[in-house]
Design an enzyme around this catalytic site. Structure first.
Site, PDB file in Angstrom:
ATOM      1  N   ASP A 226       0.847  -1.199   0.000  1.00 21.98           N
ATOM      2  CA  ASP A 226       0.000   0.000   0.000  1.00 21.98           C
ATOM      3  C   ASP A 226       0.882   1.248   0.000  1.00 21.98           C
ATOM      4  O   ASP A 226       2.050   1.193   0.394  1.00 21.98           O
ATOM      5  CB  ASP A 226      -0.882   0.032   1.264  1.00 21.98           C
ATOM      6  CG  ASP A 226      -2.019  -0.990   1.220  1.00 21.98           C
ATOM      7  OD1 ASP A 226      -2.296  -1.546   0.151  1.00 21.98           O
ATOM      8  OD2 ASP A 226      -2.633  -1.210   2.284  1.00 21.98           O
TER       9      ASP A 226
ATOM     10  N   GLN B 154      -1.033   7.317  -6.006  1.00 21.91           N
ATOM     11  CA  GLN B 154      -2.195   8.132  -5.636  1.00 21.91           C
ATOM     12  C   GLN B 154      -2.371   9.274  -6.635  1.00 21.91           C
ATOM     13  O   GLN B 154      -1.453  10.064  -6.850  1.00 21.91           O
ATOM     14  CB  GLN B 154      -1.970   8.704  -4.232  1.00 21.91           C
ATOM     15  CG  GLN B 154      -1.813   7.628  -3.159  1.00 21.91           C
ATOM     16  CD  GLN B 154      -0.835   8.016  -2.072  1.00 21.91           C
ATOM     17  OE1 GLN B 154       0.220   8.619  -2.355  1.00 21.91           O
ATOM     18  NE2 GLN B 154      -1.128   7.662  -0.836  1.00 21.91           N
TER      19      GLN B 154
ATOM     20  N   ARG C 267      -1.900  -0.416  -8.190  1.00 24.94           N
ATOM     21  CA  ARG C 267      -3.246   0.040  -7.837  1.00 24.94           C
ATOM     22  C   ARG C 267      -3.256   1.564  -7.977  1.00 24.94           C
ATOM     23  O   ARG C 267      -2.332   2.228  -7.487  1.00 24.94           O
ATOM     24  CB  ARG C 267      -3.577  -0.351  -6.394  1.00 24.94           C
ATOM     25  CG  ARG C 267      -4.897   0.245  -5.900  1.00 24.94           C
ATOM     26  CD  ARG C 267      -5.071   0.110  -4.388  1.00 24.94           C
ATOM     27  NE  ARG C 267      -5.051  -1.264  -3.948  1.00 24.94           N
ATOM     28  CZ  ARG C 267      -4.566  -1.640  -2.751  1.00 24.94           C
ATOM     29  NH1 ARG C 267      -4.063  -0.752  -1.919  1.00 24.94           N
ATOM     30  NH2 ARG C 267      -4.569  -2.907  -2.409  1.00 24.94           N
TER      31      ARG C 267
ATOM     32  N   ARG D  59     -13.897   5.044   8.632  1.00 30.18           N
ATOM     33  CA  ARG D  59     -14.812   4.708   7.531  1.00 30.18           C
ATOM     34  C   ARG D  59     -16.169   5.394   7.748  1.00 30.18           C
ATOM     35  O   ARG D  59     -16.762   5.922   6.837  1.00 30.18           O
ATOM     36  CB  ARG D  59     -15.052   3.193   7.427  1.00 30.18           C
ATOM     37  CG  ARG D  59     -13.807   2.354   7.151  1.00 30.18           C
ATOM     38  CD  ARG D  59     -13.345   2.436   5.713  1.00 30.18           C
ATOM     39  NE  ARG D  59     -12.699   3.671   5.356  1.00 30.18           N
ATOM     40  CZ  ARG D  59     -11.418   3.960   5.569  1.00 30.18           C
ATOM     41  NH1 ARG D  59     -10.625   3.092   6.124  1.00 30.18           N
ATOM     42  NH2 ARG D  59     -10.925   5.120   5.199  1.00 30.18           N
TER      43      ARG D  59
HETATM   44  C1  LIG Z   1      -9.106  -1.141  -2.638  1.00 29.34           C
HETATM   45  C2  LIG Z   1      -8.638   0.209  -2.167  1.00 29.34           C
HETATM   46  C3  LIG Z   1      -7.337   0.351  -1.709  1.00 29.34           C
HETATM   47  C4  LIG Z   1      -6.862   1.608  -1.304  1.00 29.34           C
HETATM   48  N1  LIG Z   1      -5.536   1.756  -0.973  1.00 29.34           N
HETATM   49  C5  LIG Z   1      -5.066   2.978  -0.686  1.00 29.34           C
HETATM   50  C6  LIG Z   1      -3.669   3.208  -0.480  1.00 29.34           C
HETATM   51  O1  LIG Z   1      -2.832   2.281  -0.538  1.00 29.34           O
HETATM   52  N2  LIG Z   1      -3.260   4.477  -0.212  1.00 29.34           N
HETATM   53  C7  LIG Z   1      -4.143   5.536  -0.147  1.00 29.34           C
HETATM   54  O2  LIG Z   1      -3.705   6.669   0.045  1.00 29.34           O
HETATM   55  N3  LIG Z   1      -5.464   5.338  -0.327  1.00 29.34           N
HETATM   56  C8  LIG Z   1      -5.948   4.106  -0.593  1.00 29.34           C
HETATM   57  N4  LIG Z   1      -7.290   3.940  -0.818  1.00 29.34           N
HETATM   58  C9  LIG Z   1      -8.238   5.032  -0.502  1.00 29.34           C
HETATM   59  C10 LIG Z   1      -8.431   5.954  -1.681  1.00 29.34           C
HETATM   60  O3  LIG Z   1      -7.251   6.683  -1.900  1.00 29.34           O
HETATM   61  C11 LIG Z   1      -9.585   6.947  -1.444  1.00 29.34           C
HETATM   62  O4  LIG Z   1      -9.293   7.781  -0.372  1.00 29.34           O
HETATM   63  C12 LIG Z   1     -10.920   6.324  -1.163  1.00 29.34           C
HETATM   64  O5  LIG Z   1     -11.128   5.203  -1.959  1.00 29.34           O
HETATM   65  C13 LIG Z   1     -12.039   7.349  -1.451  1.00 29.34           C
HETATM   66  O6  LIG Z   1     -12.003   7.756  -2.790  1.00 29.34           O
HETATM   67  P1  LIG Z   1     -12.999   7.212  -3.922  1.00 29.34           P
HETATM   68  O7  LIG Z   1     -12.198   7.069  -5.156  1.00 29.34           O
HETATM   69  O8  LIG Z   1     -13.699   6.004  -3.480  1.00 29.34           O
HETATM   70  O9  LIG Z   1     -13.997   8.394  -4.246  1.00 29.34           O
HETATM   71  P2  LIG Z   1     -14.869   9.342  -3.365  1.00 29.34           P
HETATM   72  O10 LIG Z   1     -15.395  10.389  -4.299  1.00 29.34           O
HETATM   73  O11 LIG Z   1     -14.151   9.808  -2.152  1.00 29.34           O
HETATM   74  O12 LIG Z   1     -16.047   8.410  -2.903  1.00 29.34           O
HETATM   75  C14 LIG Z   1     -17.073   7.932  -3.740  1.00 29.34           C
HETATM   76  C15 LIG Z   1     -18.216   7.448  -2.864  1.00 29.34           C
HETATM   77  O13 LIG Z   1     -17.810   6.360  -2.050  1.00 29.34           O
HETATM   78  C16 LIG Z   1     -17.965   6.667  -0.663  1.00 29.34           C
HETATM   79  N5  LIG Z   1     -16.746   6.223   0.003  1.00 29.34           N
HETATM   80  C17 LIG Z   1     -15.508   6.349  -0.469  1.00 29.34           C
HETATM   81  N6  LIG Z   1     -14.608   5.821   0.376  1.00 29.34           N
HETATM   82  C18 LIG Z   1     -15.319   5.373   1.423  1.00 29.34           C
HETATM   83  C19 LIG Z   1     -14.975   4.731   2.615  1.00 29.34           C
HETATM   84  N7  LIG Z   1     -13.715   4.419   2.906  1.00 29.34           N
HETATM   85  N8  LIG Z   1     -15.946   4.410   3.468  1.00 29.34           N
HETATM   86  C20 LIG Z   1     -17.216   4.683   3.185  1.00 29.34           C
HETATM   87  N9  LIG Z   1     -17.621   5.267   2.062  1.00 29.34           N
HETATM   88  C21 LIG Z   1     -16.698   5.624   1.188  1.00 29.34           C
HETATM   89  C22 LIG Z   1     -18.041   8.176  -0.592  1.00 29.34           C
HETATM   90  O14 LIG Z   1     -18.801   8.592   0.528  1.00 29.34           O
HETATM   91  C23 LIG Z   1     -18.726   8.525  -1.894  1.00 29.34           C
HETATM   92  O15 LIG Z   1     -20.123   8.356  -1.792  1.00 29.34           O
HETATM   93  C24 LIG Z   1      -7.758   2.709  -1.278  1.00 29.34           C
HETATM   94  C25 LIG Z   1      -9.075   2.560  -1.746  1.00 29.34           C
HETATM   95  C26 LIG Z   1      -9.516   1.341  -2.191  1.00 29.34           C
HETATM   96  C27 LIG Z   1     -10.908   1.223  -2.735  1.00 29.34           C
END
Ligand SMILES: Cc1cc2nc3c(=O)[nH]c(=O)nc-3n(C[C@H](O)[C@H](O)[C@H](O)COP(=O)(O)OP(=O)(O)OC[C@H]3O[C@@H](n4cnc5c(N)ncnc54)[C@H](O)[C@@H]3O)c2cc1C
Length: 297
Positions: A123, A152, A173, A279
């Site tokens: 990650d 990112q 990723r 979360r």
């Molecule tokens: C499989 C996976 C691995 C990841 N690994 C990393 C990493 O290694 N490093 C890093 O910096 N970030 C990581 N992330 C987090 C990522 O960077 C984002 O911060 C997070 O996914 C929110 O962005 P989004 O693209 O989903 O869009 P957004 O526009 O933020 O969200 C879209 C919708 O999903 C909902 N949502 C989004 N995330 C969540 C949540 N966690 N809980 C509840 N509802 C949510 C929002 O409320 C919104 O309705 C990861 C995310 C995923 C899915």
């Protein structure tokens, strides 16, 4: 409603763990490896791939990092035969203490991944660790090619990192990024970050690498999906990834029905409380789903 939700989540974070547990349940597989294996099996039966993560970060002693290293090594044996690999955070393996400590721990875990013919993803944490993480990833890649990393889209450097890392072994990723970063190095505007995300995914797919498209942003997924179909990108070049428990309507089933791979990131462990509160802060609406389900029962 948003203000009420936020106040409720803040209130939850001060309550005893047993009260918060039902609200945390949708996001974590549980505390033990047994709980996690059960969750992974159930997801696999529905057609989802998984990546498993032991919750926690920023260990403060080498001994703690060795304990986590050994837990990950054992975990590879426990997920044998399942559609599951492992994701891990460098600071959970000692990066904050000394990058070479994290590197050694990661190389040891990778040895086990290789023995079990499985995959390991590193990650990406906040920007002070980006260069060291990329360095460790390259070192790991020199030992075994079933290893991946994360970039990112909110970081201004990412487009160049993709160019530098492009190869047929590059497995990355792409996510938007979750940490608070300075404006000099990161985009803040949500639309710009979405555009960067789209461009990053395209850059990997027009290059030689494999991309894990990690987002819950359904319109962004739709846009990428259309581009992938229009450009006839082979199915073995990409997968979609989501965090376990984040509500996605019927989107994930639609992706599966189209033959796309969808992987759930399944966290578990003692540190479930803080993770779940984070979360819930991200998406307080979850509380209403949980309460609704409780009353249905
Ligand atoms: C499989 C996976 C691995 C990841 N690994 C990393 C990493 O290694 N490093 C890093 O910096 N970030 C990581 N992330 C987090 C990522 O960077 C984002 O911060 C997070 O996914 C929110 O962005 P989004 O693209 O989903 O869009 P957004 O526009 O933020 O969200 C879209 C919708 O999903 C909902 N949502 C989004 N995330 C969540 C949540 N966690 N809980 C509840 N509802 C949510 C929002 O409320 C919104 O309705 C990861 C995310 C995923 C899915």
């Amino acid at each position: 409603m948003n203000l009420i939700n936020s106040i409720l989540v803040k209130f939850l974070s001060y309550l005893p763990k047993w009260i918060v547990k039902p609200f945390a349940a949708p996001y974590v597989a549980g505390v033990s490896v047994d709980d996690t294996v059960k969750t992974v099996k159930a997801l696999n039966e529905k057609g989802f791939l998984t990546t498993v993560d032991i919750l926690g970060e920023h260990v403060q002693s080498p001994e703690e990092s060795f304990k986590i290293r050994d837990e990950y090594i054992n975990l590879y044996d426990r997920i044998k035969g399942l559609d599951a690999n492992i994701s891990l955070k460098p600071t959970h393996l000692g990066m904050e203490i000394d990058p070479s400590l994290a590197e050694n721990n990661l190389l040891n875990i990778l040895k086990k991944a290789k023995e079990n013919n499985n995959f390991m993803r590193i990650d990406m944490e906040n920007s002070p660790y980006t260069d060291a993480t990329i360095r460790i990833y390259k070192k790991c890649l020199g030992e075994y090619d079933k290893v991946g990393m994360v970039l990112q889209s909110y970081l201004k450097r990412t487009a160049q990192d993709i160019i530098n890392l492009d190869s047929d072994k590059f497995n990355c990723r792409i996510c938007k990024g979750i940490y608070r970063e300075e404006e000099e190095i990161a985009y803040y505007d949500k639309e710009i970050i979405r555009e960067q995300f789209f461009n990053d995914v395209k850059a990997i797919l027009t290059g030689k690498g494999y991309v894990a498209i990690a987002t819950h942003d359904i319109s962004l997924i739709n846009k990428i999906e259309n581009w992938i179909v229009e450009n006839k990108i082979p199915l073995d070049r990409f997968e979609f990834q989501v965090l376990y428990g984040v509500p996605m309507g019927n989107k994930l089933q639609q992706l599966l029905d189209k033959g796309f791979k969808v992987r759930n990131y399944v966290p578990f462990g003692e540190a479930w409380f803080d993770y779940s509160i984070r979360r819930l802060k991200e998406n307080p609406n979850i509380m209403w789903y949980v309460l609704g389900n409780m009353f249905k029962k």
